[in-house]
Enzyme design. Structure first.
Site, mmCIF file in Angstrom:
data_model
loop_
_atom_site.group_PDB
_atom_site.id
_atom_site.type_symbol
_atom_site.label_atom_id
_atom_site.label_comp_id
_atom_site.label_asym_id
_atom_site.label_seq_id
_atom_site.Cartn_x
_atom_site.Cartn_y
_atom_site.Cartn_z
ATOM 1 N N LEU A 46 55.653 72.791 177.337
ATOM 2 C CA LEU A 46 55.849 71.360 177.575
ATOM 3 C C LEU A 46 54.561 70.641 177.201
ATOM 4 O O LEU A 46 53.471 71.132 177.498
ATOM 5 C CB LEU A 46 56.172 71.087 179.048
ATOM 6 N N ASP A 47 54.673 69.475 176.565
ATOM 7 C CA ASP A 47 53.493 68.676 176.248
ATOM 8 C C ASP A 47 52.736 68.338 177.536
ATOM 9 O O ASP A 47 53.349 68.265 178.617
ATOM 10 C CB ASP A 47 53.902 67.381 175.551
ATOM 11 N N PRO A 48 51.422 68.118 177.449
ATOM 12 C CA PRO A 48 50.635 67.842 178.662
ATOM 13 C C PRO A 48 51.190 66.718 179.533
ATOM 14 O O PRO A 48 51.189 66.833 180.763
ATOM 15 C CB PRO A 48 49.252 67.482 178.096
ATOM 16 N N ALA A 50 54.303 65.711 179.663
ATOM 17 C CA ALA A 50 55.690 65.975 180.058
ATOM 18 C C ALA A 50 55.724 66.637 181.433
ATOM 19 O O ALA A 50 54.766 67.289 181.857
ATOM 20 C CB ALA A 50 56.376 66.861 179.035
ATOM 21 N N ARG A 181 60.177 64.494 170.866
ATOM 22 C CA ARG A 181 59.427 63.410 170.214
ATOM 23 C C ARG A 181 60.006 63.092 168.838
ATOM 24 O O ARG A 181 60.030 61.926 168.413
ATOM 25 C CB ARG A 181 57.948 63.788 170.095
#
Length: 301
Positions: A46-48, A50, A181
Protein backbone atom coordinates in the site's frame (compact mmCIF):
# COMPACT_ATOMS: atom_id res chain seq x y z
CA UNK A 1 28.85 -19.18 7.89
CA UNK A 2 25.74 -17.04 7.54
CA UNK A 3 24.47 -15.09 10.51
CA UNK A 4 21.65 -16.78 12.40
CA UNK A 5 18.53 -14.64 12.46
CA UNK A 6 17.31 -14.01 15.99
CA UNK A 7 13.70 -14.28 17.07
CA UNK A 8 10.88 -16.75 17.53
CA UNK A 9 9.92 -19.51 15.15
CA UNK A 10 6.34 -18.27 14.90
CA UNK A 11 4.10 -18.71 11.87
CA UNK A 12 0.78 -17.14 10.91
CA UNK A 13 -0.89 -13.96 9.70
CA UNK A 14 -1.37 -10.59 11.35
CA UNK A 15 -4.07 -8.58 9.57
CA UNK A 16 -3.29 -4.90 10.09
CA UNK A 17 -5.42 -1.83 9.42
CA UNK A 18 -2.53 0.25 8.10
CA UNK A 19 -2.52 3.94 9.05
CA UNK A 20 -1.62 6.77 6.70
CA UNK A 21 1.94 8.02 6.80
CA UNK A 22 3.77 4.69 7.06
CA UNK A 23 5.22 2.53 4.32
CA UNK A 24 4.12 -1.10 4.12
CA UNK A 25 7.69 -2.13 4.94
CA UNK A 26 7.66 0.01 8.10
CA UNK A 27 4.47 -1.73 9.24
CA UNK A 28 6.04 -5.15 8.63
CA UNK A 29 9.10 -4.15 10.67
CA UNK A 30 6.90 -3.02 13.56
CA UNK A 31 4.99 -6.30 13.52
CA UNK A 32 8.14 -8.40 13.30
CA UNK A 33 9.61 -6.52 16.28
CA UNK A 34 6.40 -6.74 18.35
CA UNK A 35 6.10 -10.51 17.80
CA UNK A 36 9.87 -11.06 18.02
CA UNK A 37 9.53 -13.06 14.81
CA UNK A 38 12.49 -14.36 12.81
CA UNK A 39 10.86 -13.71 9.47
CA UNK A 40 8.08 -11.46 8.15
CA UNK A 41 6.70 -10.06 4.90
CA UNK A 42 3.53 -8.53 3.48
CA UNK A 43 1.11 -9.53 0.74
CA UNK A 44 0.68 -6.45 -1.44
CA UNK A 45 2.13 -2.97 -1.00
CA UNK A 46 0.00 0.00 0.00
CA UNK A 47 1.27 3.51 -0.75
CA UNK A 48 2.46 5.39 2.37
CA UNK A 49 -0.63 7.64 2.49
CA UNK A 50 -3.04 4.77 1.78
CA UNK A 51 -4.84 3.02 4.62
CA UNK A 52 -6.60 -0.28 5.15
CA UNK A 53 -5.88 -3.95 5.01
CA UNK A 54 -2.26 -5.06 5.00
CA UNK A 55 -1.77 -8.80 5.46
CA UNK A 56 1.52 -9.45 7.28
CA UNK A 57 2.94 -12.98 7.16
CA UNK A 58 5.21 -14.34 9.88
CA UNK A 59 7.52 -17.34 9.61
CA UNK A 60 6.32 -20.14 7.34
CA UNK A 61 3.30 -18.07 6.32
CA UNK A 62 5.67 -16.06 4.12
CA UNK A 63 5.70 -19.09 1.79
CA UNK A 64 1.98 -18.51 1.15
CA UNK A 65 2.28 -14.78 0.36
CA UNK A 66 1.89 -15.25 -3.43
CA UNK A 67 -1.59 -16.70 -2.93
CA UNK A 68 -2.73 -13.49 -1.23
CA UNK A 69 -0.80 -11.19 -3.58
CA UNK A 70 -2.47 -12.87 -6.56
CA UNK A 71 -5.95 -12.81 -4.99
CA UNK A 72 -8.82 -10.47 -5.82
CA UNK A 73 -8.80 -7.23 -3.79
CA UNK A 74 -11.23 -4.39 -3.09
CA UNK A 75 -10.57 -0.69 -2.60
CA UNK A 76 -12.51 2.44 -1.73
CA UNK A 77 -10.97 5.65 -3.03
CA UNK A 78 -11.74 9.31 -3.56
CA UNK A 79 -10.93 10.99 -6.86
CA UNK A 80 -10.31 14.73 -6.97
CA UNK A 81 -11.37 16.21 -10.30
CA UNK A 82 -9.83 19.25 -11.96
CA UNK A 83 -6.12 18.51 -11.60
CA UNK A 84 -3.58 15.91 -12.71
CA UNK A 85 -0.43 15.42 -10.63
CA UNK A 86 2.92 13.87 -11.47
CA UNK A 87 2.35 11.14 -8.86
CA UNK A 88 -1.36 10.62 -9.68
CA UNK A 89 -2.22 11.33 -6.04
CA UNK A 90 -2.51 14.33 -3.73
CA UNK A 91 1.16 14.14 -2.71
CA UNK A 92 2.44 15.15 -6.13
CA UNK A 93 2.94 18.35 -8.11
CA UNK A 94 -0.01 19.59 -10.14
CA UNK A 95 0.87 19.37 -13.83
CA UNK A 96 -2.50 20.01 -15.56
CA UNK A 97 -5.77 21.66 -14.51
CA UNK A 98 -9.31 21.99 -15.84
CA UNK A 99 -12.47 23.87 -14.87
CA UNK A 100 -14.69 21.09 -16.22
CA UNK A 101 -16.57 18.90 -13.75
CA UNK A 102 -18.50 15.73 -14.69
CA UNK A 103 -21.99 14.95 -13.45
CA UNK A 104 -22.91 11.59 -11.91
CA UNK A 105 -24.25 10.15 -15.16
CA UNK A 106 -21.03 10.99 -17.01
CA UNK A 107 -18.94 9.31 -14.32
CA UNK A 108 -21.06 6.15 -14.32
CA UNK A 109 -20.86 5.94 -18.10
CA UNK A 110 -17.09 6.49 -18.13
CA UNK A 111 -16.54 3.79 -15.52
CA UNK A 112 -17.78 1.18 -18.00
CA UNK A 113 -14.54 1.63 -19.95
CA UNK A 114 -12.58 0.30 -16.97
CA UNK A 115 -14.41 -3.00 -16.50
CA UNK A 116 -13.19 -6.45 -17.48
CA UNK A 117 -9.72 -7.06 -18.90
CA UNK A 118 -8.12 -3.66 -19.42
CA UNK A 119 -4.62 -2.42 -20.20
CA UNK A 120 -3.23 -0.11 -17.55
CA UNK A 121 -0.08 2.04 -17.53
CA UNK A 122 1.42 2.19 -14.01
CA UNK A 123 2.18 5.63 -12.52
CA UNK A 124 5.55 7.24 -13.14
CA UNK A 125 6.06 7.13 -9.37
CA UNK A 126 5.71 3.37 -8.90
CA UNK A 127 7.85 0.35 -8.07
CA UNK A 128 7.83 -0.88 -11.67
CA UNK A 129 11.36 -1.66 -12.91
CA UNK A 130 12.71 0.21 -15.94
CA UNK A 131 16.06 -1.15 -17.16
CA UNK A 132 16.69 -2.59 -13.71
CA UNK A 133 15.78 0.56 -11.77
CA UNK A 134 12.57 1.43 -9.92
CA UNK A 135 10.44 3.92 -11.82
CA UNK A 136 9.96 6.16 -8.79
CA UNK A 137 13.73 6.61 -8.44
CA UNK A 138 14.01 7.70 -12.07
CA UNK A 139 10.99 9.98 -11.68
CA UNK A 140 12.50 11.63 -8.60
CA UNK A 141 15.61 12.30 -10.68
CA UNK A 142 13.44 14.14 -13.19
CA UNK A 143 13.52 11.49 -15.91
CA UNK A 144 10.44 10.86 -18.04
CA UNK A 145 9.79 7.21 -18.88
CA UNK A 146 7.67 5.18 -21.21
CA UNK A 147 6.13 2.51 -18.99
CA UNK A 148 4.52 -0.35 -20.86
CA UNK A 149 0.83 -1.01 -20.27
CA UNK A 150 -0.03 -4.24 -18.50
CA UNK A 151 -3.24 -6.22 -18.22
CA UNK A 152 -5.56 -5.83 -15.23
CA UNK A 153 -8.83 -7.58 -14.47
CA UNK A 154 -11.43 -5.18 -13.02
CA UNK A 155 -14.41 -7.09 -11.72
CA UNK A 156 -16.37 -4.11 -10.42
CA UNK A 157 -16.01 -0.33 -10.39
CA UNK A 158 -18.84 1.68 -8.85
CA UNK A 159 -19.65 5.28 -7.96
CA UNK A 160 -20.59 5.06 -4.28
CA UNK A 161 -20.72 8.72 -3.21
CA UNK A 162 -20.42 12.25 -4.56
CA UNK A 163 -19.35 14.57 -1.70
CA UNK A 164 -19.04 17.56 -4.07
CA UNK A 165 -18.67 18.49 -7.72
CA UNK A 166 -14.90 18.23 -7.22
CA UNK A 167 -14.89 14.71 -5.79
CA UNK A 168 -16.24 11.21 -6.35
CA UNK A 169 -15.92 8.17 -4.10
CA UNK A 170 -15.44 4.90 -6.00
CA UNK A 171 -15.26 1.25 -5.04
CA UNK A 172 -13.20 -1.17 -7.11
CA UNK A 173 -12.74 -4.94 -7.05
CA UNK A 174 -9.79 -6.06 -9.15
CA UNK A 175 -7.10 -8.67 -9.68
CA UNK A 176 -3.37 -8.62 -9.08
CA UNK A 177 -1.23 -5.63 -9.97
CA UNK A 178 -3.84 -2.88 -10.17
CA UNK A 179 -2.86 0.74 -9.56
CA UNK A 180 -5.76 2.75 -8.18
CA UNK A 181 -3.84 5.93 -8.96
CA UNK A 182 -3.83 4.95 -12.64
CA UNK A 183 -7.60 4.42 -12.57
CA UNK A 184 -8.09 7.94 -11.16
CA UNK A 185 -5.68 9.45 -13.69
CA UNK A 186 -7.23 7.67 -16.67
CA UNK A 187 -10.80 8.36 -15.54
CA UNK A 188 -9.97 12.07 -15.42
CA UNK A 189 -8.57 11.86 -18.93
CA UNK A 190 -11.68 10.09 -20.25
CA UNK A 191 -13.92 12.70 -18.61
CA UNK A 192 -11.75 15.54 -19.93
CA UNK A 193 -11.32 17.13 -16.51
CA UNK A 194 -8.16 15.41 -15.18
CA UNK A 195 -8.06 13.66 -11.82
CA UNK A 196 -5.97 12.13 -9.08
CA UNK A 197 -6.44 10.02 -5.95
CA UNK A 198 -7.12 12.00 -2.79
CA UNK A 199 -7.72 9.07 -0.42
CA UNK A 200 -7.31 5.31 -0.75
CA UNK A 201 -8.34 2.46 1.52
CA UNK A 202 -8.01 -1.29 0.91
CA UNK A 203 -11.14 -3.08 2.14
CA UNK A 204 -10.20 -6.72 1.65
CA UNK A 205 -7.70 -9.01 -0.03
CA UNK A 206 -8.45 -12.65 -0.79
CA UNK A 207 -9.74 -14.29 2.40
CA UNK A 208 -8.82 -11.36 4.66
CA UNK A 209 -10.99 -8.29 5.36
CA UNK A 210 -10.97 -5.26 7.63
CA UNK A 211 -13.48 -6.86 10.01
CA UNK A 212 -10.61 -9.01 11.32
CA UNK A 213 -7.90 -6.33 11.14
CA UNK A 214 -6.20 -4.73 14.13
CA UNK A 215 -4.45 -1.39 14.44
CA UNK A 216 -0.84 -0.84 15.45
CA UNK A 217 -2.19 0.95 18.54
CA UNK A 218 -3.98 -2.25 19.60
CA UNK A 219 -0.86 -4.34 19.09
CA UNK A 220 1.80 -2.09 20.63
CA UNK A 221 0.83 -2.55 24.34
CA UNK A 222 1.34 -6.32 23.95
CA UNK A 223 4.69 -6.13 22.13
CA UNK A 224 7.23 -8.71 23.26
CA UNK A 225 4.72 -10.38 25.63
CA UNK A 226 3.08 -13.81 25.44
CA UNK A 227 -0.31 -12.13 25.07
CA UNK A 228 0.54 -10.73 21.67
CA UNK A 229 -0.22 -14.08 20.03
CA UNK A 230 -3.93 -13.29 20.42
CA UNK A 231 -3.53 -11.23 17.22
CA UNK A 232 -2.02 -14.10 15.22
CA UNK A 233 -4.25 -15.86 12.70
CA UNK A 234 -3.51 -19.38 11.42
CA UNK A 235 -1.22 -19.80 8.44
CA UNK A 236 -3.93 -21.96 6.84
CA UNK A 237 -6.28 -18.97 6.46
CA UNK A 238 -4.09 -17.69 3.64
CA UNK A 239 -4.73 -20.86 1.64
CA UNK A 240 -8.52 -20.90 1.57
CA UNK A 241 -8.64 -20.05 -2.15
CA UNK A 242 -6.74 -23.27 -2.95
CA UNK A 243 -8.19 -26.79 -3.01
CA UNK A 244 -7.32 -28.75 0.12
CA UNK A 245 -6.22 -32.32 0.77
CA UNK A 246 -5.08 -34.33 3.76
CA UNK A 247 -2.30 -36.80 4.37
CA UNK A 248 -1.33 -39.25 7.10
CA UNK A 249 1.63 -39.20 9.51
CA UNK A 250 3.85 -41.11 7.08
CA UNK A 251 2.91 -38.69 4.29
CA UNK A 252 3.64 -35.68 6.49
CA UNK A 253 7.13 -37.07 7.19
CA UNK A 254 7.78 -37.51 3.49
CA UNK A 255 6.60 -33.98 2.73
CA UNK A 256 8.93 -32.50 5.34
CA UNK A 257 11.78 -33.91 3.25
CA UNK A 258 10.32 -32.56 0.02
CA UNK A 259 9.12 -35.92 -1.29
CA UNK A 260 5.75 -36.82 -2.85
CA UNK A 261 3.21 -38.21 -0.39
CA UNK A 262 -0.19 -39.87 -0.30
CA UNK A 263 -3.04 -37.36 -0.50
CA UNK A 264 -6.79 -37.61 0.06
CA UNK A 265 -8.62 -34.92 -1.91
CA UNK A 266 -11.40 -34.18 -4.37
CA UNK A 267 -8.91 -32.40 -6.64
CA UNK A 268 -8.25 -33.50 -10.20
CA UNK A 269 -4.96 -34.50 -11.76
CA UNK A 270 -2.62 -31.50 -12.08
CA UNK A 271 -4.56 -29.21 -9.71
CA UNK A 272 -2.57 -27.05 -7.32
CA UNK A 273 -3.54 -27.93 -3.77
CA UNK A 274 -2.41 -27.64 -0.18
CA UNK A 275 -2.26 -30.60 2.16
CA UNK A 276 -2.70 -30.76 5.91
CA UNK A 277 -2.12 -33.31 8.65
CA UNK A 278 -4.00 -32.98 11.93
CA UNK A 279 -5.16 -29.52 10.85
CA UNK A 280 -1.69 -28.13 10.10
CA UNK A 281 -0.58 -27.25 6.56
CA UNK A 282 2.30 -29.43 5.39
CA UNK A 283 2.90 -28.48 1.77
CA UNK A 284 1.61 -26.85 -1.40
CA UNK A 285 2.00 -28.70 -4.67
CA UNK A 286 0.38 -30.52 -7.59
CA UNK A 287 -1.97 -33.45 -7.23
CA UNK A 288 -1.00 -36.45 -9.34
CA UNK A 289 -2.46 -39.96 -9.13
CA UNK A 290 -3.24 -40.01 -5.41
CA UNK A 291 -0.16 -38.05 -4.35
CA UNK A 292 0.85 -34.45 -3.78
CA UNK A 293 4.12 -33.46 -5.42
CA UNK A 294 5.29 -30.57 -3.24
CA UNK A 295 6.55 -27.26 -4.61
CA UNK A 296 6.52 -25.48 -1.22
CA UNK A 297 7.15 -27.37 2.03
CA UNK A 298 5.68 -25.77 5.15
CA UNK A 299 7.55 -26.54 8.37
CA UNK A 300 5.32 -25.71 11.33
CA UNK A 301 6.07 -26.63 14.92
Amino acid sequence: MGRTRKGRDISGWVIVDKPAGLTSTAVVNKIRWAFDAKKAGHAGTLDPEATGLLAVALGEATKTIPYITDATKAYEFTVNFGAATNTDDAEGEVIKTSDLRPDDAQIVEALQEFLGEIMQVPPQFSAVKIDGQRAYKLARAGEEMQIAARPLWVEELLLSDRPSADQAVLEMTCGKGGYVRSIARDLGEVLGCYGHVAQLRRLWSGPFDLEHAVSLEQIEPFAKTSEIDQFLRPLEEGLTDLLQGTTNAEGAAKLRNGNPAICFTAAEYGDEIWVSHEGKAQAIGRYKSGEIHPTRVILQE
